[in-house]
Design a protein around this motif. Sequence first.
Motif, short mmCIF file in Angstrom:
data_model
loop_
_atom_site.label_atom_id
_atom_site.label_comp_id
_atom_site.label_asym_id
_atom_site.label_seq_id
_atom_site.Cartn_x
_atom_site.Cartn_y
_atom_site.Cartn_z
N THR A 27 0.83 -1.21 0.00
CA THR A 27 0.00 0.00 0.00
C THR A 27 0.86 1.26 0.00
O THR A 27 0.67 2.12 -0.87
N GLY A 30 2.67 1.31 -3.33
CA GLY A 30 1.75 1.64 -4.41
C GLY A 30 1.40 3.11 -4.43
O GLY A 30 1.33 3.73 -5.51
N LEU A 54 -2.14 -1.56 -10.21
CA LEU A 54 -2.56 -1.64 -8.82
C LEU A 54 -2.57 -3.10 -8.41
O LEU A 54 -3.08 -3.95 -9.14
N GLN A 58 -4.10 -3.89 -2.82
CA GLN A 58 -4.41 -2.48 -2.57
C GLN A 58 -5.92 -2.25 -2.46
O GLN A 58 -6.35 -1.28 -1.87
N ASN A 61 -7.72 -1.79 0.93
CA ASN A 61 -7.76 -0.46 1.52
C ASN A 61 -9.03 0.22 1.05
O ASN A 61 -9.13 0.63 -0.10
N LEU A 64 -8.90 3.48 -0.97
CA LEU A 64 -8.09 3.53 -2.20
C LEU A 64 -8.51 4.67 -3.12
O LEU A 64 -7.68 5.44 -3.59
#
Length: 161
Positions: A27, A30, A54, A58, A61, A64
């Motif tokens: 995360t 990214g 991505l 991720q 989350n 995002l």
Amino acid sequence: MRWTHPELGRISPAEFIPIAEETGLITPLGDWVLRQACKEATKWPSHVSVAVNLSPLQFRNSGLASDVRDILGETGLEPSRLQPEVTESVLLDESDNNLRLLQELRQLGVKLVMDDFGTGISSLSYLRSFRFDKIKIDRSFISDTPMRKVICSHAPYRHST
């Protein structure tokens, strides 16, 4: 993305991305990659887009889309110039949540791309669950197919709900 280690030299993302995913560093990594890519893209001609992969992790989350919105605002990149690329596994894992996140990303104005379609448990029916702006079919998906020619239409595909 490549990592140049001072002693080991160039390290492929195939080697370090799984470690980042296992350790939970994917995360922040990214976010950093997205921020750097968007900053760099603002220097390019306005008709040129930037694609950023991505990780399916991720999508765990729930923030995002707001993170992407904040990065776009911070860097000044037009949302339509960003092409987040996701793999079909995003449609398999926690699909309701992931579909919601994809819809939130779409509402930001980014162009969503299905990357490497055909490398996993591929089914064209997955493509009915969400309308992607672009689908990148993995070469391995068609290389074993006994056909003479692949025809690609330039017209956008239609999605029925």
